[in-house]
Design a protein around this motif. Sequence first.
Motif, PDB file in Angstrom:
ATOM      1  N   GLN A  37      -5.986  64.429  50.186  1.00 10.86           N
ATOM      2  CA  GLN A  37      -7.436  64.854  50.575  1.00 10.86           C
ATOM      3  C   GLN A  37      -7.912  66.149  49.801  1.00 10.86           C
ATOM      4  O   GLN A  37      -9.417  66.453  49.674  1.00 10.86           O
ATOM      5  N   GLY A  48      -7.965  59.039  54.194  1.00 16.76           N
ATOM      6  CA  GLY A  48      -7.551  58.812  55.450  1.00 16.76           C
ATOM      7  C   GLY A  48      -6.676  57.718  55.686  1.00 16.76           C
ATOM      8  O   GLY A  48      -6.336  57.085  54.685  1.00 16.76           O
ATOM      9  N   CYS A  76      -4.666  63.516  54.543  1.00 19.99           N
ATOM     10  CA  CYS A  76      -5.958  62.978  55.019  1.00 19.99           C
ATOM     11  C   CYS A  76      -6.756  63.958  55.297  1.00 19.99           C
ATOM     12  O   CYS A  76      -6.545  64.961  55.918  1.00 19.99           O
TER      13      CYS A  76
END
Length: 386
Positions: A37, A48, A76
């Motif tokens: 991320q 995600g 994520c």
Amino acid sequence: MHITRRTGLTMLAGLAATAGGAGRAHMHRPAAPGGLQAIAASKGIRLGACFAWGMPGADRGSFANPAYAALLTRDCGILVPENELKWQALRPTPTRFDFARFDAMIAWAQANALPVRGHNLLWHQPKWMPRWAENHDFGATPRRAAEQLLVDHITTVCERYGTRIQSYDVVNEAVNPADATLYQTALSRALGGSTATLDLAFHIARAAAPHAQLVYNDYMSWEPGNAQHRAGVLRLLEGFKARGVPVDALGVQSHIITQGVDTRVHIAALEGEWRRFLDAVTSMGYALVITELDVRDAALPADIARRDAAVAAYTRGYLDQMLSYPQLDDVLLWGMSDRYSWIEGFEPRTDKARRRPCPYDRAFKAKPMYAAIAAALTAATPRIRG
Ligand code: 9MR
């Protein structure tokens, strides 16, 4: 426009696609350093994965399993429930909702400042509806009763979670890949047909969650054998536009299937038709979401090094194609670790070797696929947000 639970299709007649939707308000969570991320965020992308409910410490792909939770918080920027928001999970009976598991999941996600997508409000196939819904007695006024059931379901879910859910797979997998027609369910038969049912689902969702991005989600993919499925999805998306149905994006599930070790050759053979499909979708004004990425490795040798290298190369080639579309902001994986992937049970390899479809292996060690995702994100053009 406000749709109450008592509103039926009749009252929705003439409803135009209302404003709103495509809510791209991002929850801002500083990305963990060194994770996927962190790279995605630098490009205005969110990376995600799906997650599950589980008892504390249970060996599941759950937030309550510290080993899995560590991957979610590290890599994520958005999550999606693998099963817990589906009718089969939420609706034990026609009159009851059971929110306990998903409530616990979204509470954990919120405590970790991770936004959650909603999957899904209607999985439009008989085998994925609860058994009771397929055998349901819609009574003397079936159309009204079916409308009521759908309005009730979608409104109850959307009102409960409000702005905590910014994107919904409103309808999942409505197109039959065998002949490009729409499936029928007991609900859609009672309601007057599949088209009316799908349109109504989106109208209800827009009214009940006007802030949310509304997605049609399906698994038409780029491999051979998907031409009919893609054609059916295009026809459906064209119909939504023509009828003013509020659909913001196509969810491209992306359960991609390796074709052999010569990934470069295979990708070169697939990309032309795939781009024509995505061009047709985006030129209608739809955004794209990768909703369920993982890799099926049946066509690859069992040898782990060779298999992982091909899975990684195939993932990289696919993501490069997809990320070249500025309409794509969110990339969600259908599982972070091979340990919990649905693919093992769905499609075991004939040589009995364990499947390796995810970025982390069964011991939570990053695989070449992880590096491939990182490299694709690094190479992506930054998204410009309005
Ligand atoms: O991964 C999911 C698996 O655990 C469930 O048993 C199954 C049925 O609910 O659904 C799987 O997820 C599917 C997703 O909801 C829709 N697209 C295909 C996914 C893989 O089958």
